[in-house]
Enzyme design. Structure first.
Site, mmCIF file in Angstrom:
data_model
loop_
_atom_site.group_PDB
_atom_site.id
_atom_site.type_symbol
_atom_site.label_atom_id
_atom_site.label_comp_id
_atom_site.label_asym_id
_atom_site.label_seq_id
_atom_site.Cartn_x
_atom_site.Cartn_y
_atom_site.Cartn_z
ATOM 1 N N ASN A 38 0.336 -0.017 4.813
ATOM 2 C CA ASN A 38 0.527 0.660 5.760
ATOM 3 C C ASN A 38 0.374 0.864 6.885
ATOM 4 O O ASN A 38 0.876 0.754 8.411
ATOM 5 C CB ASN A 38 -0.340 2.144 5.622
ATOM 6 C CG ASN A 38 0.716 2.439 3.801
ATOM 7 O OD1 ASN A 38 1.511 2.146 3.628
ATOM 8 N ND2 ASN A 38 -0.686 3.126 3.510
ATOM 9 N N TYR A 90 2.356 4.176 -8.131
ATOM 10 C CA TYR A 90 1.579 6.231 -8.127
ATOM 11 C C TYR A 90 2.772 6.927 -8.122
ATOM 12 O O TYR A 90 3.806 6.800 -7.466
ATOM 13 C CB TYR A 90 0.234 6.375 -6.938
ATOM 14 C CG TYR A 90 0.624 6.220 -6.038
ATOM 15 C CD1 TYR A 90 1.384 4.828 -4.913
ATOM 16 C CD2 TYR A 90 0.361 6.631 -4.632
ATOM 17 C CE1 TYR A 90 1.283 5.112 -3.673
ATOM 18 C CE2 TYR A 90 0.634 6.778 -3.121
ATOM 19 C CZ TYR A 90 1.504 5.421 -2.958
ATOM 20 O OH TYR A 90 1.567 5.679 -1.667
ATOM 21 N N LEU A 228 -8.749 14.236 11.878
ATOM 22 C CA LEU A 228 -9.353 16.440 11.861
ATOM 23 C C LEU A 228 -8.274 16.666 11.132
ATOM 24 O O LEU A 228 -8.003 17.704 11.360
ATOM 25 C CB LEU A 228 -9.859 16.777 13.117
ATOM 26 C CG LEU A 228 -11.440 16.388 13.641
ATOM 27 C CD1 LEU A 228 -12.023 16.830 14.351
ATOM 28 C CD2 LEU A 228 -12.600 17.135 12.143
ATOM 29 N N ASP A 259 -3.570 5.739 7.767
ATOM 30 C CA ASP A 259 -3.430 5.124 7.866
ATOM 31 C C ASP A 259 -2.528 4.786 9.655
ATOM 32 O O ASP A 259 -2.873 3.576 10.165
ATOM 33 C CB ASP A 259 -2.811 4.218 7.073
ATOM 34 C CG ASP A 259 -3.386 4.699 5.811
ATOM 35 O OD1 ASP A 259 -4.512 4.489 5.772
ATOM 36 O OD2 ASP A 259 -2.074 4.436 4.416
HETATM 37 O O1 KDG Z 1 -3.571 6.264 2.887
HETATM 38 C C1 KDG Z 1 -2.513 6.350 2.245
HETATM 39 C C2 KDG Z 1 -2.805 5.508 0.889
HETATM 40 O O2 KDG Z 1 -3.776 6.101 0.025
HETATM 41 C C3 KDG Z 1 -1.352 5.667 0.125
HETATM 42 O O3 KDG Z 1 -0.551 4.627 0.871
HETATM 43 C C4 KDG Z 1 -1.263 4.309 -1.419
HETATM 44 O O4 KDG Z 1 -4.183 2.769 -0.668
HETATM 45 C C5 KDG Z 1 -3.415 3.924 -1.473
HETATM 46 C C6 KDG Z 1 -4.000 4.865 -2.383
HETATM 47 O O5 KDG Z 1 -4.573 3.974 -2.453
HETATM 48 O O6 KDG Z 1 -3.975 6.081 -2.137
#
Ligand code: KDG
Length: 320
Positions: A38, A90, A228, A259
């Site tokens: 990302n 996920y 924050l 990100d």
């Molecule tokens: O920051 C976002 C990420 O959490 C998501 O894209 C998925 O990389 C990921 C993770 O490990 O949670």
């Protein structure tokens, strides 16, 4: 030559088409994401050339991941095929259990990306970059991934490549203790550190932005940014402090905001902008990403950022 190198897993994401507990969700939208990817996509859209080191299984989902990264203009030459292990997956559950927030359910143990090792880190690839970006997710995937992160860190620091570390602690992947043991030495090697109060509590025993910054700056980094959430972000160097409120936007899916902030903030520092502008651009990128499903789809270009900020300023002046 690349501006940015990162290493991390790209997961297949199944994002609930409706709100509420997943057991009652029938339809899912397919996306792909991963914190480091990302970030790399965000940096690319903001005008930098980025490459990602990872492993994927070459099945239909792997092809989807590769097409996506290639389509976004990332360098994919250091992506290896790992056909003995699956691509991580996920699910995103939206507005449950906390309204306005998303939660995640991972199926990623033993994934193709978790097989990354020191063999994936080619010194030249890291040395020639302007910035190495790591997060707390990749070292939590497996011990060989952790070794790969430390190898990349060593190469970057010996070659004076700027290092950014976003703490991104995922407690479903490791314990507080493991996170602390791994991330503190990573922070010591970094030039730029991004974190948030929950992570800082685990790592440093404090949630207060000023204390977090003081402790991190004492460890060696030159710049600290603290995300924050709805309150925006703060940034610190030894000489300067800045704070900017978050933009208020309609939220579809908050995952990915951190990100996007990282890409907006770090790209601005690399451009030589000051802390205030870097925070504002980071916040703008974070705000744009949460307005659509998926973790990077609405990562802005410079032009998008300009349009967004102009529209926000108009809204504020309309209020006066
Ligand atoms: O920051 C976002 C990420 O959490 C998501 O894209 C998925 O990389 C990921 C993770 O490990 O949670």
């Amino acid at each position: 030559m690349l501006d940015i190198v990162t290493l991390g897993e790209i997961l297949i994401q199944l994002n609930a088409a409706s709100n509420g507990p997943l057991r009652h969700v029938t339809y899912f939208e397919k996306h792909a994401a991963g914190a480091e990817a990302n970030f790399a996509i965000g940096m690319t859209r903001l005008g930098f050339k980025a490459g990602i080191i990872t492993r994927v299984r070459g099945d239909e989902f792997g092809k989807y991941i590769i097409n996506l990264l290639r389509g976004e203009g990332l360098d994919i030459s250091r992506i290896k095929y790992e056909n003995e292990a699956p691509n991580g997956v996920y699910f995103i559950q939206r507005n449950y259990p906390i309204p306005g927030k998303s939660s995640v359910l991972y199926y990623r143990k033993g994934s193709a990306a978790s097989k990354m090792s020191i063999d994936d880190i080619e010194p030249k690839y890291v040395k020639n970059a302007r910035l190495l970006h790591l997060t707390g997710i990749t070292p939590a995937l497996s011990s060989s991934c952790k070794e790969a992160c430390f190898k990349a860190l060593k190469i970057a620091s010996e070659a004076s490549v700027t290092i950014s570390v976003d703490t991104n602690i995922r407690l479903s992947l490791w314990s507080d203790e493991e996170a602390r043991k791994t991330l503190l030495p990573m922070i010591e090697k970094a030039n730029i550190v991004l974190t948030e109060p929950q992570d800082a509590e685990i790592l440093l025993g404090t949630r207060t932005p000023e204390d977090i910054a003081k402790k991190i700056l004492r460890m060696g980094p030159e710049t600290v940014a603290i995300k924050l959430g709805e309150e925006g972000a703060a940034a610190y160097t030894k000489r300067k402090t800045a704070r900017k409120p978050a933009f208020k936007v309609p939220t579809e899916d908050v995952i990915g905001a951190g990100d996007a902030f990282a890409a907006g903030f770090i790209s601005s520092l690399l451009r030589g902008l000051d802390l205030e502008d870097a925070l504002e651009i980071g916040n703008a990128a974070g705000a744009l990403v949460v307005t659509v499903k998926g973790d990077f789809e609405n990562m802005p270009s410079i032009d998008d950022v300009k349009k967004f900020l102009a529209a926000q300023r108009k809204e504020i002046s309309d209020l006066r």
